[in-house]
Design a protein around this motif. Structure first.
Motif, PDB file in Angstrom:
ATOM      1  N   SER A  58       0.802  -1.027   0.108  1.00  0.00           N
ATOM      2  CA  SER A  58      -0.097  -0.077   0.105  1.00  0.00           C
ATOM      3  C   SER A  58       0.796   1.187  -0.210  1.00  0.00           C
ATOM      4  O   SER A  58       1.693   1.243   0.615  1.00  0.00           O
ATOM      5  N   SER A  63      -0.985   3.206  -8.087  1.00  0.00           N
ATOM      6  CA  SER A  63      -1.963   3.851  -8.903  1.00  0.00           C
ATOM      7  C   SER A  63      -1.420   4.978  -9.639  1.00  0.00           C
ATOM      8  O   SER A  63      -1.576   5.157 -10.757  1.00  0.00           O
ATOM      9  N   SER A  64      -0.653   5.570  -9.101  1.00  0.00           N
ATOM     10  CA  SER A  64       0.137   6.859  -9.788  1.00  0.00           C
ATOM     11  C   SER A  64       0.871   6.288 -10.936  1.00  0.00           C
ATOM     12  O   SER A  64       1.030   6.971 -12.046  1.00  0.00           O
ATOM     13  N   SER A  79      -4.027   6.901  -3.358  1.00  0.00           N
ATOM     14  CA  SER A  79      -4.197   6.575  -1.986  1.00  0.00           C
ATOM     15  C   SER A  79      -5.327   6.324  -1.412  1.00  0.00           C
ATOM     16  O   SER A  79      -6.104   6.770  -0.666  1.00  0.00           O
ATOM     17  N   LYS A 169       9.169   6.268  -7.315  1.00  0.00           N
ATOM     18  CA  LYS A 169       9.544   7.392  -6.549  1.00  0.00           C
ATOM     19  C   LYS A 169      11.037   7.748  -6.787  1.00  0.00           C
ATOM     20  O   LYS A 169      11.350   8.269  -5.915  1.00  0.00           O
ATOM     21  N   LYS A 172      12.564  11.267  -5.763  1.00  0.00           N
ATOM     22  CA  LYS A 172      12.990  11.529  -4.463  1.00  0.00           C
ATOM     23  C   LYS A 172      14.545  11.393  -3.999  1.00  0.00           C
ATOM     24  O   LYS A 172      14.853  11.814  -2.993  1.00  0.00           O
ATOM     25  N   SER A 201       9.648   7.132 -12.024  1.00  0.00           N
ATOM     26  CA  SER A 201       8.740   8.132 -11.374  1.00  0.00           C
ATOM     27  C   SER A 201       7.570   8.754 -11.975  1.00  0.00           C
ATOM     28  O   SER A 201       7.636   8.884 -13.210  1.00  0.00           O
ATOM     29  N   ALA A 202       6.532   8.644 -11.116  1.00  0.00           N
ATOM     30  CA  ALA A 202       5.127   9.207 -11.788  1.00  0.00           C
ATOM     31  C   ALA A 202       5.343  10.676 -11.901  1.00  0.00           C
ATOM     32  O   ALA A 202       4.679  11.246 -12.803  1.00  0.00           O
ATOM     33  N   LYS A 203       6.265  11.115 -11.130  1.00  0.00           N
ATOM     34  CA  LYS A 203       6.449  12.800 -10.919  1.00  0.00           C
ATOM     35  C   LYS A 203       7.009  13.118 -12.182  1.00  0.00           C
ATOM     36  O   LYS A 203       6.371  14.306 -12.964  1.00  0.00           O
TER      37      LYS A 203
HETATM   38  P1  GDP Z   1      -0.878   3.237  -4.178  1.00  0.00           P
HETATM   39  O1  GDP Z   1      -1.506   3.270  -2.600  1.00  0.00           O
HETATM   40  O2  GDP Z   1       0.126   2.303  -4.116  1.00  0.00           O
HETATM   41  O3  GDP Z   1      -1.708   3.237  -5.152  1.00  0.00           O
HETATM   42  O4  GDP Z   1       0.045   4.804  -4.073  1.00  0.00           O
HETATM   43  P2  GDP Z   1      -0.488   6.194  -4.657  1.00  0.00           P
HETATM   44  O5  GDP Z   1      -0.396   6.206  -6.124  1.00  0.00           O
HETATM   45  O6  GDP Z   1      -1.763   6.635  -4.089  1.00  0.00           O
HETATM   46  O7  GDP Z   1       0.734   6.859  -4.193  1.00  0.00           O
HETATM   47  C1  GDP Z   1       0.974   7.102  -2.762  1.00  0.00           C
HETATM   48  C2  GDP Z   1       1.681   8.354  -2.578  1.00  0.00           C
HETATM   49  O8  GDP Z   1       2.963   8.682  -3.002  1.00  0.00           O
HETATM   50  C3  GDP Z   1       0.815   9.744  -3.280  1.00  0.00           C
HETATM   51  O9  GDP Z   1       1.075  10.791  -2.129  1.00  0.00           O
HETATM   52  C4  GDP Z   1       1.498  10.224  -4.406  1.00  0.00           C
HETATM   53  O10 GDP Z   1       1.495  11.223  -4.756  1.00  0.00           O
HETATM   54  C5  GDP Z   1       2.842   9.515  -4.058  1.00  0.00           C
HETATM   55  N1  GDP Z   1       3.741   9.242  -5.132  1.00  0.00           N
HETATM   56  C6  GDP Z   1       3.361   8.249  -6.182  1.00  0.00           C
HETATM   57  N2  GDP Z   1       4.308   7.904  -6.956  1.00  0.00           N
HETATM   58  C7  GDP Z   1       5.092   8.888  -6.835  1.00  0.00           C
HETATM   59  C8  GDP Z   1       6.546   9.380  -7.497  1.00  0.00           C
HETATM   60  O11 GDP Z   1       6.710   8.571  -8.561  1.00  0.00           O
HETATM   61  N3  GDP Z   1       7.153  10.339  -7.101  1.00  0.00           N
HETATM   62  C9  GDP Z   1       6.725  10.932  -6.166  1.00  0.00           C
HETATM   63  N4  GDP Z   1       7.596  12.127  -5.596  1.00  0.00           N
HETATM   64  N5  GDP Z   1       5.601  10.620  -5.199  1.00  0.00           N
HETATM   65  C10 GDP Z   1       4.691   9.640  -5.638  1.00  0.00           C
END
Ligand code: GDP
Length: 221
Positions: A58, A63-64, A79, A169, A172, A201-203
């Motif tokens: 989790s 999802s991102s 999230s 990520k 980061k 990185s999704a960002k």
């Molecule tokens: P899930 O629970 O695995 O679906 O995760 P989410 O996609 O909802 O991401 C969880 C948190 O990590 C959120 O606050 C996202 O904005 C952040 N996040 C996800 N991917 C990235 C990334 O590649 N880079 C950064 N900086 N934040 C990310």
């Protein structure tokens, strides 16, 4: 001497032409739609398209990552609230690939009974799904693989399901830190040298093309 230079030059041209060809071969996304949610195999949609399943703990950024891959903001819900009923979500991309968002695992607060349900649901999916072509196994580049991650890896190995790792990520960390973390994670996964691992990185969209290429290779698209 001249000859050597010439050979070297032609080699360079070939490489750049080759990578240009790869660049242009990334799939263009024309449609991405939610198909349905399911828990039991009897509820899955028909197994007609080759399927890619995304899995990770989790909050890992699953999802991102799915949203970044298909270029949609909210296709997969980000999230998710911990403790919420967990479902397997099916999507169709370009009407040619099935994407599956498997529920995240490893929330400390989730009751044991629910963790057991998660295990049953995922194991049934991995065992039963005939059209499953590839699992994208997502890890946070800043964290060491957890016990749950390693159990999942063992399942994938024992069911002989093709999978690849994505370290997400990555934005980061600095490039050096990212490479360092990659080495540490590879070591703790005892990764064979041939196994693919993609920094993502999704960002920043880093790794998006590499991941699409890997998916297309696996699906022979
Ligand atoms: P899930 O629970 O695995 O679906 O995760 P989410 O996609 O909802 O991401 C969880 C948190 O990590 C959120 O606050 C996202 O904005 C952040 N996040 C996800 N991917 C990235 C990334 O590649 N880079 C950064 N900086 N934040 C990310």
């Amino acid at each position: 001497m001249h000859r050597l230079v010439l050979i070297d030059m032609s080699h360079r041209v070939n490489i750049s032409e080759f990578s240009k060809k790869i660049e242009t071969s990334i799939m263009k996304i024309t449609s991405a739609e939610f198909i349905k949610s399911a828990v039991l195999p009897s509820q899955y949609p028909p197994a007609t398209l080759p399927e890619v399943a995304f899995v990770g703990r989790s909050n890992v950024g699953k999802s991102s990552l799915i949203n970044a891959l298909v270029g949609r903001k909210n296709l997969a819900k980000t999230s998710n609230t911990p403790g919420r009923t967990q479902l397997i979500n099916f999507f169709a991309v370009n009407e040619t690939i099935s994407f599956v968002d498997l529920p995240g695992y490893g929330f400390a607060k989730v009751a044991r009974a629910m963790q057991r349900d998660w295990g049953k649901m995922i194991e049934a999916y991995l065992r039963e799904r005939q059209n499953l072509a590839l699992v994208v196994f997502i890890l946070d580049i800043r964290r060491d693989p957890s016990e749950d991650d390693l159990s999942l890896r063992d399942w994938l190995e024992s069911y002989r399901i093709p999978y690849l790792y994505v370290l997400t990520k990555a934005d980061k960390l600095s490039n050096n830190q990212a490479l360092n973390r990659r080495r540490i994670i590879e070591k703790s996964l005892r990764l064979p040298a041939v196994k693919g691992i993609i920094l993502f990185s999704a960002k920043t969209q880093k790794g998006r093309n590499d991941l699409w290429r890997a998916l297309q290779d696996s699906l022979h698209l």
